[in-house]
Design an enzyme around this catalytic site. Sequence first.
Site, PDB file in Angstrom:
ATOM      1  N   TYR A   1     -61.271 124.331   7.902  1.00 58.86           N
ATOM      2  CA  TYR A   1     -61.397 122.918   7.608  1.00 58.86           C
ATOM      3  C   TYR A   1     -62.783 122.375   7.964  1.00 58.86           C
ATOM      4  CZ  TYR A   1     -56.299 122.945   7.181  1.00 58.86           C
ATOM      5  OH  TYR A   1     -55.019 123.212   6.799  1.00 58.86           O
TER       6      TYR A   1
ATOM      7  N   GLU B   1     -39.423 109.292  20.846  1.00 57.15           N
ATOM      8  CA  GLU B   1     -39.146 108.780  19.504  1.00 57.15           C
ATOM      9  C   GLU B   1     -39.388 107.277  19.387  1.00 57.15           C
ATOM     10  OE1 GLU B   1     -35.859 111.736  17.618  1.00 57.15           O
ATOM     11  OE2 GLU B   1     -35.192 110.545  19.341  1.00 57.15           O
TER      12      GLU B   1
END
Length: 396
Positions: free
Chosen positions: A298, A375
């Site tokens: 990348y 979460e």
Amino acid sequence: MLAEARGLQPRTLALRRVLHRNPEVGLSLPVTQAAVLSALRDLPLEISTGRGASSVVAVLRGARPGPTVLVRADMDALPLTEDTGLPFASEVDGVMHACGHDLHTAMLASSARLLADRRERLSGTVVFMFQPGEEAHHGARTMIEEGLLSADGPGGIPESAMALHVTSRLAAGTLQTRPDSIMASSDDLHVRVTGRGGHASAPHDALDPVPAAAAMVGALQTMVTRRVSAFDPAVLTIAHISAGTTTNVIPETAVLEGTVRTLSEETRARVLAEVGQVCTGVAAAYGCTCEVEVEAGYPVTVNDPDVADRVADVGRSVLGSRFVEPMPDPIMGSEDFSYVLGRVPGALAFLGACPADVDPAEAPPNHSNRVVFDEDAMVGGVALYSGYVLDALRPT
């Protein structure tokens, strides 16, 4: 914005857990793609899927004309065996969502829902990019090649782009970003040193490639410290060395493999050129030859300063100023959102998701098979994606 995002949390949570139980690796993610399409099905979106990968592109057109903004979530998992003990742990042997991409996908899907409800406030177009293959499979590049940046039609190239990435090493709800380079390039290095095999008791009758390979490791490290500016750093790590089959045979070949990370494309090019020269020279000094192969990875992930500032401003508005911190240093990991940022001014930002009862400094990091994310951090993520779009596409 946070209140609306919290209202969507049951949906966000349910999608995240479905994805976490059913992780997939690489460019082909049929189960993940189907879950995303189901989550978006009732929204006023123009949806297309990839040809060479399980991508999803969803376009939301605002009530008035204006620029196009792209927001991204990556969807793929890692080849790890989960060891978290979570009740919704991976049900796929040897595959785990260990980098939080399941959270990213669920957050972006809920953001699409929130923004669809506010479509009348948008002057422009939103492109929701759900991409496979971020973990070393060049998924963003594949999506660009398949027309991602013209998803809004000819001439509709995004004016800006934004992505979030959760991390277990920041307190939940904390946002960090920075201008310019934020993550490194990554290239894989493969070197084969060839000598002449023989009996281990008579090295003078052979050309032993092992000392040559060992000398290369030191020479490469010296090259980095002496040929690369300390103010534009590079990391070169030889992580795998292989030679021989037993104790009394000098092998014919030795193999070195590793990774090269840099924070500018100029230093990247210079280091990769130097690698070949160093290895060839050391091999010759030992009477051996070598083959050097660089597998391009990348590019450097470079944030546009103006967009990075906008993301931070949105974070202060949505999360509160005390939750937005400057990112002190780049990360030497790599990201294929770099392909998008090479074409569109944009920014990547990190969202803390360390569980409240864990010290971020001690938390298992991303890519650990024991990593656990809070979460509740997804509420902030949904609000950040949505807030960025609303700020970029507000009526003038």
